[in-house]
Structures are given as C-alpha cells and as structure tokens.
Write a protein that holds these residues in place. Structure first.
Motif, PDB file in Angstrom:
ATOM      1  N   HIS A  57      72.391 -35.289  67.807  1.00 50.66           N
ATOM      2  CA  HIS A  57      71.911 -36.654  67.579  1.00 50.66           C
ATOM      3  C   HIS A  57      71.178 -37.192  68.809  1.00 50.66           C
ATOM      4  CE1 HIS A  57      73.527 -37.602  63.593  1.00 50.66           C
ATOM      5  NE2 HIS A  57      74.550 -36.822  63.912  1.00 50.66           N
ATOM      6  N   LEU A  58      71.542 -36.732  69.967  1.00 50.31           N
ATOM      7  CA  LEU A  58      70.803 -37.140  71.160  1.00 50.31           C
ATOM      8  C   LEU A  58      69.369 -36.614  71.107  1.00 50.31           C
ATOM      9  CD1 LEU A  58      71.174 -38.587  73.921  1.00 50.31           C
ATOM     10  CD2 LEU A  58      71.638 -36.335  74.899  1.00 50.31           C
ATOM     11  N   SER A  59      69.189 -35.411  70.604  1.00 52.83           N
ATOM     12  CA  SER A  59      67.846 -34.852  70.489  1.00 52.83           C
ATOM     13  C   SER A  59      67.015 -35.556  69.416  1.00 52.83           C
ATOM     14  CB  SER A  59      67.921 -33.356  70.176  1.00 52.83           C
ATOM     15  OG  SER A  59      68.492 -33.138  68.884  1.00 52.83           O
ATOM     16  N   LEU A  60      67.681 -36.180  68.443  1.00 51.88           N
ATOM     17  CA  LEU A  60      66.967 -36.873  67.371  1.00 51.88           C
ATOM     18  C   LEU A  60      66.483 -38.256  67.776  1.00 51.88           C
ATOM     19  CD1 LEU A  60      69.134 -35.976  64.236  1.00 51.88           C
ATOM     20  CD2 LEU A  60      66.938 -35.003  64.922  1.00 51.88           C
ATOM     21  N   LEU A  61      66.815 -38.698  68.976  1.00 53.51           N
ATOM     22  CA  LEU A  61      66.377 -40.022  69.420  1.00 53.51           C
ATOM     23  C   LEU A  61      64.863 -40.084  69.624  1.00 53.51           C
ATOM     24  CD1 LEU A  61      69.190 -40.998  71.956  1.00 53.51           C
ATOM     25  CD2 LEU A  61      68.977 -41.599  69.529  1.00 53.51           C
ATOM     26  N   THR A  62      64.204 -38.942  69.715  1.00 50.87           N
ATOM     27  CA  THR A  62      62.751 -38.903  69.844  1.00 50.87           C
ATOM     28  C   THR A  62      62.074 -38.505  68.527  1.00 50.87           C
ATOM     29  OG1 THR A  62      62.895 -36.625  70.665  1.00 50.87           O
ATOM     30  CG2 THR A  62      62.847 -38.390  72.312  1.00 50.87           C
ATOM     31  N   HIS A  63      62.803 -38.561  67.417  1.00 51.17           N
ATOM     32  CA  HIS A  63      62.244 -38.185  66.119  1.00 51.17           C
ATOM     33  C   HIS A  63      61.155 -39.173  65.707  1.00 51.17           C
ATOM     34  CE1 HIS A  63      62.195 -37.140  61.788  1.00 51.17           C
ATOM     35  NE2 HIS A  63      62.650 -35.975  62.201  1.00 51.17           N
ATOM     36  N   THR A  67      63.933 -44.367  60.872  1.00 51.87           N
ATOM     37  CA  THR A  67      65.228 -44.291  60.181  1.00 51.87           C
ATOM     38  C   THR A  67      66.129 -43.251  60.830  1.00 51.87           C
ATOM     39  OG1 THR A  67      64.167 -44.928  58.097  1.00 51.87           O
ATOM     40  CG2 THR A  67      66.342 -43.906  57.960  1.00 51.87           C
ATOM     41  N   THR A  68      65.574 -42.101  61.164  1.00 57.35           N
ATOM     42  CA  THR A  68      66.359 -41.055  61.831  1.00 57.35           C
ATOM     43  C   THR A  68      66.826 -41.516  63.199  1.00 57.35           C
ATOM     44  OG1 THR A  68      65.097 -39.347  60.659  1.00 57.35           O
ATOM     45  CG2 THR A  68      66.316 -38.664  62.623  1.00 57.35           C
ATOM     46  N   ARG A  69      65.968 -42.176  63.942  1.00 55.22           N
ATOM     47  CA  ARG A  69      66.359 -42.661  65.267  1.00 55.22           C
ATOM     48  C   ARG A  69      67.476 -43.696  65.159  1.00 55.22           C
ATOM     49  NH1 ARG A  69      60.724 -43.049  65.746  1.00 55.22           N
ATOM     50  NH2 ARG A  69      60.814 -45.338  65.841  1.00 55.22           N
ATOM     51  N   LEU A 106      68.221 -43.054  76.352  1.00 63.54           N
ATOM     52  CA  LEU A 106      68.276 -44.368  75.724  1.00 63.54           C
ATOM     53  C   LEU A 106      67.283 -45.350  76.327  1.00 63.54           C
ATOM     54  CD1 LEU A 106      72.144 -44.891  75.354  1.00 63.54           C
ATOM     55  CD2 LEU A 106      70.530 -44.119  73.606  1.00 63.54           C
ATOM     56  N   ALA A 107      67.030 -45.242  77.629  1.00 63.67           N
ATOM     57  CA  ALA A 107      66.203 -46.242  78.321  1.00 63.67           C
ATOM     58  C   ALA A 107      64.812 -46.398  77.699  1.00 63.67           C
ATOM     59  CB  ALA A 107      66.106 -45.878  79.802  1.00 63.67           C
ATOM     60  N   PRO A 108      64.061 -45.321  77.385  1.00 65.67           N
ATOM     61  CA  PRO A 108      62.722 -45.521  76.802  1.00 65.67           C
ATOM     62  C   PRO A 108      62.742 -46.204  75.445  1.00 65.67           C
ATOM     63  CG  PRO A 108      62.967 -43.288  77.656  1.00 65.67           C
ATOM     64  CD  PRO A 108      64.328 -43.895  77.647  1.00 65.67           C
ATOM     65  N   MET A 109      63.879 -46.204  74.749  1.00 63.40           N
ATOM     66  CA  MET A 109      63.939 -46.818  73.429  1.00 63.40           C
ATOM     67  C   MET A 109      63.928 -48.337  73.492  1.00 63.40           C
ATOM     68  SD  MET A 109      66.593 -44.266  71.476  1.00 63.40           S
ATOM     69  CE  MET A 109      65.925 -44.672  69.866  1.00 63.40           C
ATOM     70  N   ILE A 110      64.023 -48.914  74.684  1.00 65.56           N
ATOM     71  CA  ILE A 110      63.843 -50.358  74.831  1.00 65.56           C
ATOM     72  C   ILE A 110      62.440 -50.758  74.379  1.00 65.56           C
ATOM     73  CG2 ILE A 110      63.749 -52.218  76.548  1.00 65.56           C
ATOM     74  CD1 ILE A 110      65.894 -50.761  78.113  1.00 65.56           C
ATOM     75  N   LEU A 111      61.486 -49.824  74.469  1.00 63.74           N
ATOM     76  CA  LEU A 111      60.100 -50.069  74.071  1.00 63.74           C
ATOM     77  C   LEU A 111      59.805 -49.540  72.671  1.00 63.74           C
ATOM     78  CD1 LEU A 111      58.397 -49.008  77.434  1.00 63.74           C
ATOM     79  CD2 LEU A 111      59.146 -51.298  76.749  1.00 63.74           C
ATOM     80  N   ASP A 112      60.840 -49.215  71.885  1.00 62.30           N
ATOM     81  CA  ASP A 112      60.633 -48.665  70.550  1.00 62.30           C
ATOM     82  C   ASP A 112      59.934 -49.688  69.650  1.00 62.30           C
ATOM     83  OD1 ASP A 112      61.939 -46.119  68.930  1.00 62.30           O
ATOM     84  OD2 ASP A 112      61.523 -47.837  67.642  1.00 62.30           O
ATOM     85  N   ALA A 113      59.052 -49.198  68.781  1.00 63.64           N
ATOM     86  CA  ALA A 113      58.268 -50.087  67.925  1.00 63.64           C
ATOM     87  C   ALA A 113      59.065 -50.664  66.762  1.00 63.64           C
ATOM     88  CB  ALA A 113      57.050 -49.334  67.379  1.00 63.64           C
ATOM     89  N   SER A 114      60.219 -50.083  66.437  1.00 63.11           N
ATOM     90  CA  SER A 114      61.009 -50.531  65.298  1.00 63.11           C
ATOM     91  C   SER A 114      62.032 -51.580  65.734  1.00 63.11           C
ATOM     92  CB  SER A 114      61.721 -49.338  64.651  1.00 63.11           C
ATOM     93  OG  SER A 114      62.630 -49.773  63.674  1.00 63.11           O
TER      94      SER A 114
END
Length: 352
Positions: A57-63, A67-69, A106-114
């Motif tokens: 699941h950690l590897s799926l954070l860049t999917h 929905t998967t993320r 996790l840190a780059p996901m602060i800029l996630d578009a969703s």
C-alpha cells in the motif's frame, strides 16, 4: 444435366475464384485449451504478511488513480498505528515500516490534486505519534510552504490545516531553518495580503461559494494567530528552564543541578541560539539574508521590525485592520492578532 456437363461447370467456376492468401502473422486459433498459464503467476498457500501489505500500500501512494491512493491511505490509517511500537524491530528480517520510508512518501501528497486524498492524508498524519514525525518537520514544512503558493486554490486552502497540525508536533522545529519567514509570508499570501516580494495576492477562492470561502478565510486567520503567538510569544522551553531557578539562584526541586543558572547562556534566556553567528553547525549565512538570525524569539522580532520582514509587518497591520472592521467573529480574530503583535513588539521596545 449430365454428369460431364456438371463437372465442366464446377471446374469453370473454380478457375474464376482467387484463393485467399493468409497473412504472415496469421495465428491458428482452431485449438481449444482448458487453462491459461501465465509465466509470472504465483500461488501461495498462506496469506501475505502484514509487512508485505504495508509495503504494497505504500507503493500505491503514487498510483495514477486518486481512488487507489485514497484507499491505500485509508488502509495505512487503519493498520499502521498498531505497528508503531515495533517500527524499529525486525519482522522476518525486515523492518515493519520505518518513518524514513513512510514520511517521505506521505509528504509530497500534501500537493495532491484530489481533495479526498488530501483529507485522508491529514487523517493519517494526525494518527502518527509525535516522536515518529519530529525528525521530518523540515521536510514536511517544505511541502506545506509549497502548498501555500500553489496554483490550485483548493490546495492553498488546505495548506494551513497541515501547518496547524505541524505546530502541534514541534513548534520550535517549524519556526527554525527558515520556517518563520517562509511560513509567515505564505500565510500573508493565502489571505490575499500580498507584498511586493510575494508577487501579488494569492486568494483562496476557487470555485467555492461565499460561505465556503469565508470558512477557509477564518481558518487561515486562526492559524495566523497561532503562528504569530508561537513565533513572537511562545518561548515555552526556555522560560520553563529559567523558572526552575529561583531569583536568588538556589536550586529548585526536579531540576538537574543546583548550579544550572551559572551555566545558562548570557543575557536573556529567550535567546536560544546566541552563538548562531559563528555558524558552528551550519553553512555561513549572510547577515542580510531572508532567513538569517530567525532561530530564537528575539531574532524573529528583530526580523519583523528591523530586518527583511518589515514589509510583511506592514501587510499584517493593514490586513488585520481590514479584518477588524468587518466585525463579528472575523473582527474578533483580527483584534486578537493585533493584540499579539502589540504585546510582542511593545514588550521588545520596553526592554530596549
């Protein structure tokens, strides 16, 4: 019709029928099979271990699918906290999920578009223990300040949610390493109180309605108040150290040594980094740099009043005054921010 004439007619028809040529890449599909064999197929009798699932699941954070993320973040939120006591132990020869692998993912996901991904990310971050995150405050602060200047208004609107959470983790680390200057300018930017160095105002409107924009704006102003109070008034650590010694210098119960007051840094206890100008543990900085000398409380005040932050102070004064004129809950928040500024800066003037 006789048999001979029938044969002649059939022969004549065959002469005018061109045979269909098979292509060079023709595949014979006339066979039948009861099973499909995949070269990489692998079946196990036992279920995958918890370590394997966490890593998966950690590897799926860049999917590519949001929905998967989001679902991977939800899985980590549910299953990750019980593994914290064993984060440094070995399971089957491998670490469960150390902070060095989790936080950088996790840190780059602060800029996630969703929006849903960012919301689930904040839920996960709030479940992490304080000691698990403290070492990575500068890295998280880098992405938070990036979110404050992002082109997407939704990402700018969520940036202060992460900032107020990080202030609760370790206030001192947030304000150090340029966090004070970048954080304050970022807050001024998301509120639309931009200065010349901010290259214009950065509002948080987007496609939301007036009520949603008002709620986001109030959230930004509340975080600004907490940030200013932490940076200009909240020197709790050094004040606690100084309070363990009485005025006469005698030892107080619960402190390490009765001569501690003789070994404190000179001048004021709030100057936590009095010898930073020597650059003993960091690269030498220019004395007129944007982030130079903002490591302790007094230096942050000087940066705001006399240093590169004078333009930020002017924007703060003008913005707070406009907020106070609005009245209501917003006006009360503006009055509290003005009180923090007056208390901090007037105190400094009185001591000088």
């Amino acid at each position: 019709m006789t048999a001979s004439s029938k044969k002649k007619r059939e022969k004549k028809q065959k002469d005018f029928q061109a045979p269909k040529a098979k292509p060079s890449n023709f595949t014979d599909t006339s066979f039948k099979s009861k099973a499909l064999v995949i070269a990489t197929q692998s079946l196990h009798q036992t279920a995958p271990s918890q370590t394997h699932l966490l890593a998966h699941h950690l590897s799926l954070l860049t999917h590519h699918s949001d929905t998967t993320r989001r679902e991977s973040l939800s899985y980590l939120t549910t299953h990750l906290p019980p593994t914290f006591p064993f984060a440094t132990s070995l399971v089957d020869g491998q670490s469960t999920l150390p902070a060095s692998a989790l936080i950088p993912a996790l840190a780059p996901m602060i800029l996630d578009a969703s929006n849903s991904v960012r919301s689930q990310l904040l839920t996960l971050l709030k479940t992490l223990p304080q000691g698990y995150v403290e070492m990575y405050v500068p890295k998280l602060m880098l992405y938070i300040t990036s979110a404050m200047t992002h082109l997407a208004p939704e990402i700018r609107g969520d940036s202060t949610k992460y900032l107020i959470w990080l202030l609760g983790i370790n206030t001192d680390s947030v304000l150090r390493n340029g966090g004070w200057a970048k954080g304050l300018r970022g807050l001024i930017g998301v509120l639309g109180w931009g200065t010349a160095k901010d290259n214009g105002c950065i509002s948080s409107g987007g496609n939301q309605g007036a009520a949603a924009r008002g709620k986001i704006r109030m959230q930004h102003i509340s975080v600004l108040r907490e940030f200013l109070q932490a940076g200009l008034l909240g020197d709790h650590v050094m004040n606690q150290l100084s309070n363990n010694c009485a005025d006469d210098g005698h030892w107080q119960p619960g402190f390490s040594h009765w001569t501690t007051h003789l070994h404190m840094l000179p001048n004021k206890p709030s100057r936590s980094n009095a010898f930073s100008y020597l650059s003993l543990f960091s690269m030498a900085q220019s004395s007129d740099g944007e982030n130079a000398g903002t490591e302790d409380l007094e230096a942050r005040k000087r940066w705001l009043v006399e240093g590169p932050g004078k333009d930020a102070l002017g924007s703060l004064r003008l913005g707070v005054e406009d907020v106070r004129k609005e009245g209501g809950e917003m006006g009360r928040l503006g009055a509290r921010i003005a009180a923090v500024l007056d208390d901090a800066l007037n105190t400094e003037g009185g001591e000088e």
